[in-house]
Design a protein around this motif. Structure first.
Motif, PDB file in Angstrom:
ATOM      1  N   ILE A   1       0.837  -1.210   0.000  1.00 27.24           N
ATOM      2  CA  ILE A   1       0.000   0.000   0.000  1.00 27.24           C
ATOM      3  C   ILE A   1       0.867   1.253   0.000  1.00 27.24           C
ATOM      4  CG2 ILE A   1      -1.602   1.350   1.398  1.00 27.24           C
ATOM      5  CD1 ILE A   1      -2.863  -1.345   2.273  1.00 27.24           C
ATOM      6  N   VAL A   2       1.874   1.288   0.863  1.00 35.56           N
ATOM      7  CA  VAL A   2       2.762   2.457   0.932  1.00 35.56           C
ATOM      8  C   VAL A   2       3.541   2.613  -0.374  1.00 35.56           C
ATOM      9  CG1 VAL A   2       4.763   3.471   2.088  1.00 35.56           C
ATOM     10  CG2 VAL A   2       2.960   2.401   3.437  1.00 35.56           C
ATOM     11  N   ALA A   3       3.995   1.502  -0.950  1.00 35.66           N
ATOM     12  CA  ALA A   3       4.751   1.559  -2.200  1.00 35.66           C
ATOM     13  C   ALA A   3       3.906   2.140  -3.326  1.00 35.66           C
ATOM     14  CB  ALA A   3       5.253   0.168  -2.576  1.00 35.66           C
TER      15      ALA A   3
ATOM     16  N   ASP B   1      10.883   3.896  -0.471  1.00 29.85           N
ATOM     17  CA  ASP B   1      10.191   3.708  -1.744  1.00 29.85           C
ATOM     18  C   ASP B   1      10.388   4.889  -2.687  1.00 29.85           C
ATOM     19  OD1 ASP B   1       9.296   1.263  -0.833  1.00 29.85           O
ATOM     20  OD2 ASP B   1       7.355   2.026  -0.152  1.00 29.85           O
ATOM     21  N   ALA B   2      10.504   6.103  -2.140  1.00 27.97           N
ATOM     22  CA  ALA B   2      10.737   7.289  -2.971  1.00 27.97           C
ATOM     23  C   ALA B   2      12.111   7.210  -3.641  1.00 27.97           C
ATOM     24  CB  ALA B   2      10.622   8.552  -2.121  1.00 27.97           C
ATOM     25  N   VAL B   3      13.116   6.797  -2.886  1.00 30.14           N
ATOM     26  CA  VAL B   3      14.465   6.639  -3.447  1.00 30.14           C
ATOM     27  C   VAL B   3      14.468   5.559  -4.526  1.00 30.14           C
ATOM     28  CG1 VAL B   3      16.810   5.826  -2.918  1.00 30.14           C
ATOM     29  CG2 VAL B   3      15.692   7.505  -1.431  1.00 30.14           C
ATOM     30  N   TYR B   4      13.795   4.466  -4.253  1.00 32.46           N
ATOM     31  CA  TYR B   4      13.741   3.364  -5.219  1.00 32.46           C
ATOM     32  C   TYR B   4      13.051   3.804  -6.513  1.00 32.46           C
ATOM     33  CZ  TYR B   4      12.955  -1.332  -7.097  1.00 32.46           C
ATOM     34  OH  TYR B   4      12.944  -2.445  -7.896  1.00 32.46           O
ATOM     35  N   GLN B   5      12.064   4.669  -6.403  1.00 30.50           N
ATOM     36  CA  GLN B   5      11.327   5.128  -7.581  1.00 30.50           C
ATOM     37  C   GLN B   5      12.180   5.964  -8.530  1.00 30.50           C
ATOM     38  OE1 GLN B   5       8.131   4.685  -8.887  1.00 30.50           O
ATOM     39  NE2 GLN B   5       8.089   2.977  -7.443  1.00 30.50           N
ATOM     40  N   ILE B   6      13.263   6.559  -8.017  1.00 35.65           N
ATOM     41  CA  ILE B   6      14.129   7.360  -8.883  1.00 35.65           C
ATOM     42  C   ILE B   6      15.455   6.632  -9.145  1.00 35.65           C
ATOM     43  CG2 ILE B   6      13.079   9.585  -8.338  1.00 35.65           C
ATOM     44  CD1 ILE B   6      15.440  10.051  -6.395  1.00 35.65           C
TER      45      ILE B   6
ATOM     46  N   PHE C   1      19.925  15.695 -10.708  1.00 38.17           N
ATOM     47  CA  PHE C   1      19.468  15.894  -9.328  1.00 38.17           C
ATOM     48  C   PHE C   1      18.172  15.158  -9.021  1.00 38.17           C
ATOM     49  CE2 PHE C   1      16.974  18.971 -11.562  1.00 38.17           C
ATOM     50  CZ  PHE C   1      15.872  19.283 -10.779  1.00 38.17           C
ATOM     51  N   ARG C   2      17.536  14.568 -10.036  1.00 38.55           N
ATOM     52  CA  ARG C   2      16.327  13.771  -9.804  1.00 38.55           C
ATOM     53  C   ARG C   2      16.590  12.275  -9.955  1.00 38.55           C
ATOM     54  NH1 ARG C   2      11.867  17.392 -13.183  1.00 38.55           N
ATOM     55  NH2 ARG C   2      11.815  19.163 -11.726  1.00 38.55           N
ATOM     56  N   THR C   3      17.838  11.910 -10.118  1.00 40.19           N
ATOM     57  CA  THR C   3      18.216  10.502 -10.257  1.00 40.19           C
ATOM     58  C   THR C   3      19.221  10.136  -9.181  1.00 40.19           C
ATOM     59  OG1 THR C   3      17.905  10.609 -12.656  1.00 40.19           O
ATOM     60  CG2 THR C   3      19.169   8.745 -11.797  1.00 40.19           C
TER      61      THR C   3
ATOM     62  N   GLY D   1      31.020   4.337  -8.069  1.00 43.16           N
ATOM     63  CA  GLY D   1      30.045   3.935  -7.059  1.00 43.16           C
ATOM     64  C   GLY D   1      29.853   2.441  -6.925  1.00 43.16           C
ATOM     65  N   SER D   2      30.931   1.679  -7.059  1.00 43.16           N
ATOM     66  CA  SER D   2      30.817   0.213  -7.094  1.00 43.16           C
ATOM     67  C   SER D   2      30.139  -0.384  -5.866  1.00 43.16           C
ATOM     68  CB  SER D   2      32.207  -0.417  -7.274  1.00 43.16           C
ATOM     69  OG  SER D   2      33.059  -0.077  -6.188  1.00 43.16           O
ATOM     70  N   THR D   3      30.308   0.243  -4.694  1.00 40.70           N
ATOM     71  CA  THR D   3      29.681  -0.298  -3.480  1.00 40.70           C
ATOM     72  C   THR D   3      28.694   0.678  -2.851  1.00 40.70           C
ATOM     73  OG1 THR D   3      31.371   0.549  -1.944  1.00 40.70           O
ATOM     74  CG2 THR D   3      31.796  -1.593  -2.977  1.00 40.70           C
ATOM     75  N   PHE D   4      28.473   1.813  -3.492  1.00 42.32           N
ATOM     76  CA  PHE D   4      27.660   2.868  -2.876  1.00 42.32           C
ATOM     77  C   PHE D   4      26.241   2.419  -2.543  1.00 42.32           C
ATOM     78  CE2 PHE D   4      24.966   6.814  -3.726  1.00 42.32           C
ATOM     79  CZ  PHE D   4      24.987   7.208  -2.399  1.00 42.32           C
ATOM     80  N   PHE D   5      25.555   1.779  -3.482  1.00 44.84           N
ATOM     81  CA  PHE D   5      24.172   1.382  -3.218  1.00 44.84           C
ATOM     82  C   PHE D   5      24.094   0.412  -2.035  1.00 44.84           C
ATOM     83  CE2 PHE D   5      21.303   2.340  -7.096  1.00 44.84           C
ATOM     84  CZ  PHE D   5      21.860   3.614  -7.201  1.00 44.84           C
ATOM     85  N   LYS D   6      24.973  -0.570  -2.021  1.00 46.19           N
ATOM     86  CA  LYS D   6      24.995  -1.550  -0.928  1.00 46.19           C
ATOM     87  C   LYS D   6      25.282  -0.854   0.398  1.00 46.19           C
ATOM     88  CE  LYS D   6      27.607  -5.600   0.721  1.00 46.19           C
ATOM     89  NZ  LYS D   6      28.322  -4.882   1.810  1.00 46.19           N
ATOM     90  N   ASP D   7      26.246   0.033   0.400  1.00 42.90           N
ATOM     91  CA  ASP D   7      26.603   0.759   1.621  1.00 42.90           C
ATOM     92  C   ASP D   7      25.451   1.652   2.083  1.00 42.90           C
ATOM     93  OD1 ASP D   7      29.096  -0.409   1.497  1.00 42.90           O
ATOM     94  OD2 ASP D   7      30.067   1.324   0.572  1.00 42.90           O
ATOM     95  N   PHE D   8      24.786   2.290   1.126  1.00 40.36           N
ATOM     96  CA  PHE D   8      23.681   3.178   1.468  1.00 40.36           C
ATOM     97  C   PHE D   8      22.537   2.389   2.102  1.00 40.36           C
ATOM     98  CE2 PHE D   8      20.063   6.026   0.710  1.00 40.36           C
ATOM     99  CZ  PHE D   8      20.590   7.248   1.090  1.00 40.36           C
ATOM    100  N   GLU D   9      22.262   1.231   1.552  1.00 38.06           N
ATOM    101  CA  GLU D   9      21.217   0.369   2.119  1.00 38.06           C
ATOM    102  C   GLU D   9      21.519   0.058   3.587  1.00 38.06           C
ATOM    103  OE1 GLU D   9      21.204  -3.069  -0.375  1.00 38.06           O
ATOM    104  OE2 GLU D   9      20.816  -1.911  -2.198  1.00 38.06           O
TER     105      GLU D   9
END
Length: 326
Positions: free
Chosen positions: A44-46, A133-138, A249-251, A291-299
């Protein structure tokens, strides 16, 4: 016999104290917390979030920032969502929060959940999910969000002044993050959230025109970038918006670290990441490795941040409306 009873009593007290300590540190949040009481909560939130971000992708940045600002003041308890009253100025009207937007997304998600399972899901949990979910959407990362937060009843505008500031130096930033149980790595990773969003000229005019009070420019800014910024922001400009990550800036991507390496980060707090051995090494690595590890680290850092000083169990409440205490 009396001695044994005394020892048993002490052990029970210690167990209860341990329970309170662990609960206060977020360990009683869990995945699937609403599995029996509101099994469709994440779907629902997604959907609500996707509906809004598809129309206004620029909302992703302030929603992520809202979650960050909430967690750093009184923990992740939804206190940033509360409206002011006749007798109290709430966090919303604190200077660092005046530029926050996207409250309507939280309200829409809360409304949808109240129809599905009234009185069950906290606003603090909704904010945590919406930010993800907002971050995932972009095109950003997706991370698991343990749930079970309760909503706080206190929100004080002046407390927002203790948020990490855009003019903070590296010592101040490290101390503020450490006070919330976050590491130096978390600091530099979460700063990567500046890859999205905009900021007003008011946050940078001092860097451009009067850095030390002598009409000078911050020497840590790339001198080739300064004319561009001065063209955008005049000395008295407080409203013009600057892209944090010019061009994308939107990605959600790793470009932020390349920008910081070039000494083109908008904030002094961005430039400060080059003043510490650990943070500067991370900036350099992400810039050079794309950014090889950035997404994983951010999570991982977002999961940690989302558990700061949470209310669980019988603490706090489940608000009926996110802007009002029950």
């Amino acid at each position: 016999m009396a001695y044994k009873k005394h020892i048993s009593s002490l052990l029970l007290q210690l167990i209860l104290l341990a329970f309170v300590f662990v609960s206060a540190n977020g360990s009683y949040l869990k995945l699937g917390f609403y599995q029996k009481t509101c099994p469709n909560v994440e779907a629902i939130v997604a959907k609500v979030t996707a509906d809004h971000i598809s129309v206004a992708p620029s909302l992703a940045a302030p929603l992520l920032r809202m979650h960050f600002h909430d967690c750093f003041i009184r923990g992740c308890d939804g206190s940033v969502l509360l409206d002011s009253t006749k007798t109290n100025a709430a966090e919303k009207v604190g200077p660092p929060n005046l530029s926050l937007r996207g409250y309507q997304v939280i309200d829409a998600a809360k409304s949808a959940l109240e129809k599905e399972c009234p009185g069950v899901v906290s606003c603090a949990d909704i904010l945590s999910l919406v930010a993800r979910d907002a971050v995932y959407q972009i095109k950003g990362p997706w991370w698991p969000v343990p749930l079970g937060r309760r909503d706080g009843r206190v929100s004080i505008a002046l407390e927002s002044l203790s948020l990490p500031a855009p003019f903070g130096n590296i010592a101040q930033l490290k101390a503020q993050f450490a006070s919330k149980g976050l590491s130096v790595k978390d600091l530099v990773v979460l700063s990567g959230g500046h890859t999205i969003g905009t900021s007003q000229c008011s946050t940078i005019v001092i860097r451009l025109y009067n850095f030390t009070g002598k009409g000078d420019t911050d020497p840590t800014l790339d001198p080739k970038y300064v004319p561009f910024l001065k063209k955008k922001c005049k000395p008295t400009d407080t409203t013009t918006l600057l892209e944090m990550d010019p061009g994308s800036f939107r990605t959600f991507d790793e470009d932020y670290y390349t920008i910081v390496m070039k000494r083109r980060g908008l904030f002094q707090s961005d430039a400060a990441l080059l003043d510490d051995k650990e943070t500067s090494a991370y900036v350099k690595f992400q810039a050079q490795s794309h950014g090889s590890t950035f997404f994983k680290d951010f999570e991982e850092s977002m999961v940690k941040m989302g558990q700061i000083e949470v209310l669980t169990g019988s603490a706090g409440e489940i608000r009926k409306h996110c802007a009002l205490v029950n």
